[in-house]
Design an enzyme around this catalytic site. Structure first.
Site, PDB file in Angstrom:
ATOM      1  N   HIS A  40      46.907  40.045  36.827  1.00 57.52           N
ATOM      2  CA  HIS A  40      45.591  40.328  36.226  1.00 57.52           C
ATOM      3  C   HIS A  40      44.737  41.011  37.287  1.00 57.52           C
ATOM      4  O   HIS A  40      44.242  40.363  38.203  1.00 57.52           O
ATOM      5  CB  HIS A  40      44.921  39.041  35.764  1.00 57.52           C
ATOM      6  CG  HIS A  40      43.598  39.247  35.090  1.00 57.52           C
ATOM      7  ND1 HIS A  40      43.212  38.510  34.000  1.00 57.52           N
ATOM      8  CD2 HIS A  40      42.562  40.085  35.345  1.00 57.52           C
ATOM      9  CE1 HIS A  40      42.001  38.886  33.612  1.00 57.52           C
ATOM     10  NE2 HIS A  40      41.588  39.850  34.424  1.00 57.52           N
ATOM     11  N   HIS A  51      41.756  44.270  38.182  1.00 54.49           N
ATOM     12  CA  HIS A  51      40.849  45.365  37.855  1.00 54.49           C
ATOM     13  C   HIS A  51      40.879  46.384  38.995  1.00 54.49           C
ATOM     14  O   HIS A  51      40.651  46.027  40.156  1.00 54.49           O
ATOM     15  CB  HIS A  51      39.415  44.846  37.693  1.00 54.49           C
ATOM     16  CG  HIS A  51      39.247  43.900  36.550  1.00 54.49           C
ATOM     17  ND1 HIS A  51      38.943  44.326  35.270  1.00 54.49           N
ATOM     18  CD2 HIS A  51      39.360  42.548  36.484  1.00 54.49           C
ATOM     19  CE1 HIS A  51      38.859  43.271  34.474  1.00 54.49           C
ATOM     20  NE2 HIS A  51      39.113  42.182  35.180  1.00 54.49           N
ATOM     21  N   LEU A  52      41.144  47.632  38.648  1.00 53.89           N
ATOM     22  CA  LEU A  52      41.129  48.705  39.633  1.00 53.89           C
ATOM     23  C   LEU A  52      39.977  49.678  39.421  1.00 53.89           C
ATOM     24  O   LEU A  52      39.727  50.534  40.261  1.00 53.89           O
ATOM     25  CB  LEU A  52      42.455  49.476  39.608  1.00 53.89           C
ATOM     26  CG  LEU A  52      43.667  48.753  40.200  1.00 53.89           C
ATOM     27  CD1 LEU A  52      44.927  49.571  39.987  1.00 53.89           C
ATOM     28  CD2 LEU A  52      43.462  48.465  41.682  1.00 53.89           C
ATOM     29  N   ARG A  53      39.306  49.565  38.272  1.00 55.75           N
ATOM     30  CA  ARG A  53      38.235  50.507  37.927  1.00 55.75           C
ATOM     31  C   ARG A  53      38.795  51.936  37.883  1.00 55.75           C
ATOM     32  O   ARG A  53      39.947  52.153  37.576  1.00 55.75           O
ATOM     33  CB  ARG A  53      37.048  50.387  38.881  1.00 55.75           C
ATOM     34  CG  ARG A  53      36.540  48.974  39.114  1.00 55.75           C
ATOM     35  CD  ARG A  53      36.177  48.232  37.844  1.00 55.75           C
ATOM     36  NE  ARG A  53      35.605  46.920  38.157  1.00 55.75           N
ATOM     37  CZ  ARG A  53      35.553  45.917  37.303  1.00 55.75           C
ATOM     38  NH1 ARG A  53      36.042  46.035  36.077  1.00 55.75           N
ATOM     39  NH2 ARG A  53      35.005  44.766  37.659  1.00 55.75           N
ATOM     40  N   ASN A  89      39.548  47.615  30.678  1.00 52.29           N
ATOM     41  CA  ASN A  89      38.136  47.662  30.291  1.00 52.29           C
ATOM     42  C   ASN A  89      37.347  48.682  31.105  1.00 52.29           C
ATOM     43  O   ASN A  89      36.390  48.366  31.801  1.00 52.29           O
ATOM     44  CB  ASN A  89      37.491  46.271  30.377  1.00 52.29           C
ATOM     45  CG  ASN A  89      37.558  45.650  31.758  1.00 52.29           C
ATOM     46  OD1 ASN A  89      38.480  45.916  32.528  1.00 52.29           O
ATOM     47  ND2 ASN A  89      36.583  44.812  32.074  1.00 52.29           N
ATOM     48  N   LYS A  93      45.375  43.521  25.666  1.00 54.38           N
ATOM     49  CA  LYS A  93      44.323  42.617  26.144  1.00 54.38           C
ATOM     50  C   LYS A  93      43.274  42.378  25.061  1.00 54.38           C
ATOM     51  O   LYS A  93      42.699  43.325  24.514  1.00 54.38           O
ATOM     52  CB  LYS A  93      43.640  43.205  27.381  1.00 54.38           C
ATOM     53  CG  LYS A  93      42.493  42.363  27.956  1.00 54.38           C
ATOM     54  CD  LYS A  93      42.989  40.973  28.403  1.00 54.38           C
ATOM     55  CE  LYS A  93      41.853  40.102  28.936  1.00 54.38           C
ATOM     56  NZ  LYS A  93      41.533  40.375  30.317  1.00 54.38           N
ATOM     57  N   HIS A  95      41.146  36.979  27.183  1.00 54.60           N
ATOM     58  CA  HIS A  95      39.992  36.453  27.897  1.00 54.60           C
ATOM     59  C   HIS A  95      39.495  35.297  27.035  1.00 54.60           C
ATOM     60  O   HIS A  95      38.893  35.514  25.985  1.00 54.60           O
ATOM     61  CB  HIS A  95      38.910  37.527  28.052  1.00 54.60           C
ATOM     62  CG  HIS A  95      37.695  37.045  28.788  1.00 54.60           C
ATOM     63  ND1 HIS A  95      37.347  37.520  30.039  1.00 54.60           N
ATOM     64  CD2 HIS A  95      36.745  36.129  28.463  1.00 54.60           C
ATOM     65  CE1 HIS A  95      36.241  36.909  30.441  1.00 54.60           C
ATOM     66  NE2 HIS A  95      35.864  36.064  29.504  1.00 54.60           N
ATOM     67  N   HIS A 115      43.031  33.876  33.606  1.00 57.68           N
ATOM     68  CA  HIS A 115      42.023  33.238  34.453  1.00 57.68           C
ATOM     69  C   HIS A 115      41.548  31.893  33.877  1.00 57.68           C
ATOM     70  O   HIS A 115      40.371  31.703  33.591  1.00 57.68           O
ATOM     71  CB  HIS A 115      40.852  34.152  34.762  1.00 57.68           C
ATOM     72  CG  HIS A 115      40.286  34.934  33.604  1.00 57.68           C
ATOM     73  ND1 HIS A 115      39.952  34.380  32.394  1.00 57.68           N
ATOM     74  CD2 HIS A 115      39.976  36.244  33.505  1.00 57.68           C
ATOM     75  CE1 HIS A 115      39.477  35.309  31.593  1.00 57.68           C
ATOM     76  NE2 HIS A 115      39.478  36.447  32.241  1.00 57.68           N
ATOM     77  N   LEU A 132      33.159  35.889  35.606  1.00 56.14           N
ATOM     78  CA  LEU A 132      33.376  35.391  34.244  1.00 56.14           C
ATOM     79  C   LEU A 132      34.872  35.347  33.968  1.00 56.14           C
ATOM     80  O   LEU A 132      35.557  36.350  34.219  1.00 56.14           O
ATOM     81  CB  LEU A 132      32.668  36.282  33.222  1.00 56.14           C
ATOM     82  CG  LEU A 132      31.133  36.154  33.173  1.00 56.14           C
ATOM     83  CD1 LEU A 132      30.546  37.202  32.232  1.00 56.14           C
ATOM     84  CD2 LEU A 132      30.709  34.751  32.730  1.00 56.14           C
ATOM     85  N   ASP A 163      42.462  38.487  39.052  1.00 59.67           N
ATOM     86  CA  ASP A 163      41.221  38.941  38.411  1.00 59.67           C
ATOM     87  C   ASP A 163      40.289  39.549  39.452  1.00 59.67           C
ATOM     88  O   ASP A 163      39.065  39.503  39.318  1.00 59.67           O
ATOM     89  CB  ASP A 163      40.524  37.803  37.654  1.00 59.67           C
ATOM     90  CG  ASP A 163      39.424  38.307  36.703  1.00 59.67           C
ATOM     91  OD1 ASP A 163      39.437  39.497  36.353  1.00 59.67           O
ATOM     92  OD2 ASP A 163      38.551  37.506  36.333  1.00 59.67           O
ATOM     93  N   HIS A 167      32.972  45.485  42.263  1.00 61.12           N
ATOM     94  CA  HIS A 167      31.702  46.102  41.858  1.00 61.12           C
ATOM     95  C   HIS A 167      30.969  46.500  43.131  1.00 61.12           C
ATOM     96  O   HIS A 167      30.919  45.712  44.088  1.00 61.12           O
ATOM     97  CB  HIS A 167      30.812  45.124  41.083  1.00 61.12           C
ATOM     98  CG  HIS A 167      31.319  44.751  39.725  1.00 61.12           C
ATOM     99  ND1 HIS A 167      31.278  45.607  38.650  1.00 61.12           N
ATOM    100  CD2 HIS A 167      31.880  43.605  39.268  1.00 61.12           C
ATOM    101  CE1 HIS A 167      31.780  45.004  37.583  1.00 61.12           C
ATOM    102  NE2 HIS A 167      32.157  43.781  37.937  1.00 61.12           N
ATOM    103  N   ALA A 188      29.503  40.544  36.734  1.00 57.65           N
ATOM    104  CA  ALA A 188      30.460  39.471  36.990  1.00 57.65           C
ATOM    105  C   ALA A 188      31.707  40.046  37.637  1.00 57.65           C
ATOM    106  O   ALA A 188      32.248  41.050  37.177  1.00 57.65           O
ATOM    107  CB  ALA A 188      30.818  38.775  35.682  1.00 57.65           C
TER     108      ALA A 188
END
Length: 346
Positions: free
Chosen positions: A13, A15-17, A41, A99, A136, A174, A219, A247, A251, A263
């Site tokens: 899980h 996030h790489l943006r 996302n 997802k 989620h 998560h 979150l 996760d 940011h 978050a």
């Protein structure tokens, strides 16, 4: 134990943006992890197979030369997702999962699912073809307290869905509560859970005691200490239904340190050192490989990595940067609030 060699880990899980942030953070994952399930996302989200191809290509282009890393792509479930597009993407090997974000649950989730019934055609096709659903697991109804969202989701959404479609393979991502741990342990099959690095280390006091600390806000939000202890016990147990999903969610600092901060906690640089510390405290270093390198591949029907990773426990604390500089700005790296002595050496 001073030296520990395990199979190279995976992150189930992540996030790489995109854009400058992707380019700035990808090496922190590819340095240590062989594969990672990539969250969809973005803005706009990765909804179709065509979107996933384009995003995968951007990730591979951003990889440092010589790094061997495989992004495992996912699609963002909407109430209008085309079951045929999902099936074709799975058949081609493009995607590993789909997802489910309840609309409004977290960052860039406003396009998620509001009415699960409207997504049933896609979920039914996924059950037929053996494509896992990553969830989620939180409700977003305003009358539910934020610390109860996971437990209420299990009761009102996840359990009814699994009773309705028992052949659907579900990854509860998560997990943050004892309720979630107990629900997974009590299931008869087709259910597993990822646990993050930071939820093994922080409880909600880290966010609120002594002032509001935005870099511990995520979150699902960190819960009471009894929930953290339940997560640690599950992770350190070796139970095949629990495995690592960091996760890790970068940011830039201005988006965290503001009146309505985002978050997400960025843990990719020091996750393996943090986990070795936690598992050592739990007298379970012999279970670290299962959690980081074996249980996840088994769940997703893949072979574990052939390459290995060696961690060495050193007397002096390992030094990690407090921030990761990117073309979009600085991103604060997770501070576990204790010295780290396990270093990845190869």
């Amino acid at each position: 134990m001073k030296t520990l060699t395990i199979r190279r880990p995976d992150d189930w899980h992540l996030h790489l943006r995109d854009g400058a942030v992707l380019e700035g953070v990808i090496a922190d994952t590819s340095r240590h992890f062989a594969r990672a399930i990539i969250m969809p996302n973005l803005v706009p989200p990765v909804v179709t197979a065509q979107d996933a191809v384009a995003y995968r290509d951007r990730i591979l282009t951003a990889l440092p030369q010589g790094d061997r890393f495989q992004p495992l792509m996912t699609l963002y479930l909407t109430e209008g997702t085309d079951p045929d597009d999902v099936a074709a993407a799975k058949e081609s090997g493009l995607i590993t999962a789909v997802k489910l974000y309840p609309a409004g649950a977290t960052t860039n989730s406003h396009g998620g699912v509001r009415d699960i019934d409207k997504a049933m055609p896609v979920l039914e096709r996924m059950a037929e073809i053996g494509l896992p659903l990553c969830v989620h697991g939180e409700v977003t109804t305003p009358e539910v307290d934020i610390f109860d969202r996971e437990a209420v989701f299990i009761e009102t959404v996840l359990d009814p869905l699994r009773n309705r479609l028992p052949e659907l393979k579900v990854t509860m991502e998560h997990v943050t509560t004892k309720d979630g741990v107990d629900y997974i342990m009590g299931s008869s099959g087709n259910l597993a859970g990822t646990i993050t690095t930071h939820h093994l280390i922080i409880n909600r006091n880290a966010i609120l005691v002594g002032g509001i600390r935005p870099h511990y806000y995520c979150l699902p939000v960190a819960k009471r200490e009894n929930h953290r202890l339940a997560l640690r016990a599950a992770a350190a147990s070796g139970d095949k239904r629990f495995f690592l999903g960091t996760d890790s969610a970068p940011h830039v600092d201005p988006l965290k340190e503001c009146g309505c901060g985002c978050a997400g906690i960025y843990t990719s640089p020091n996750t393996m050192s943090c986990l070795a510390h936690v598992f050592e405290e739990e007298n379970a270093l012999d279970k670290l490989e299962a959690f980081t390198s074996l249980n996840g591949p088994a769940w997703y029907g893949m072979a574990p990595n052939e390459e290995t990773m060696t961690l060495v426990r050193q007397e002096q604390p390992v030094s990690y940067p407090s921030k990761r500089d990117t073309g979009a700005g600085a991103i604060t790296v997770f501070d576990p609030m204790f010295p780290l002595h396990w270093q990845v050496v190869e």
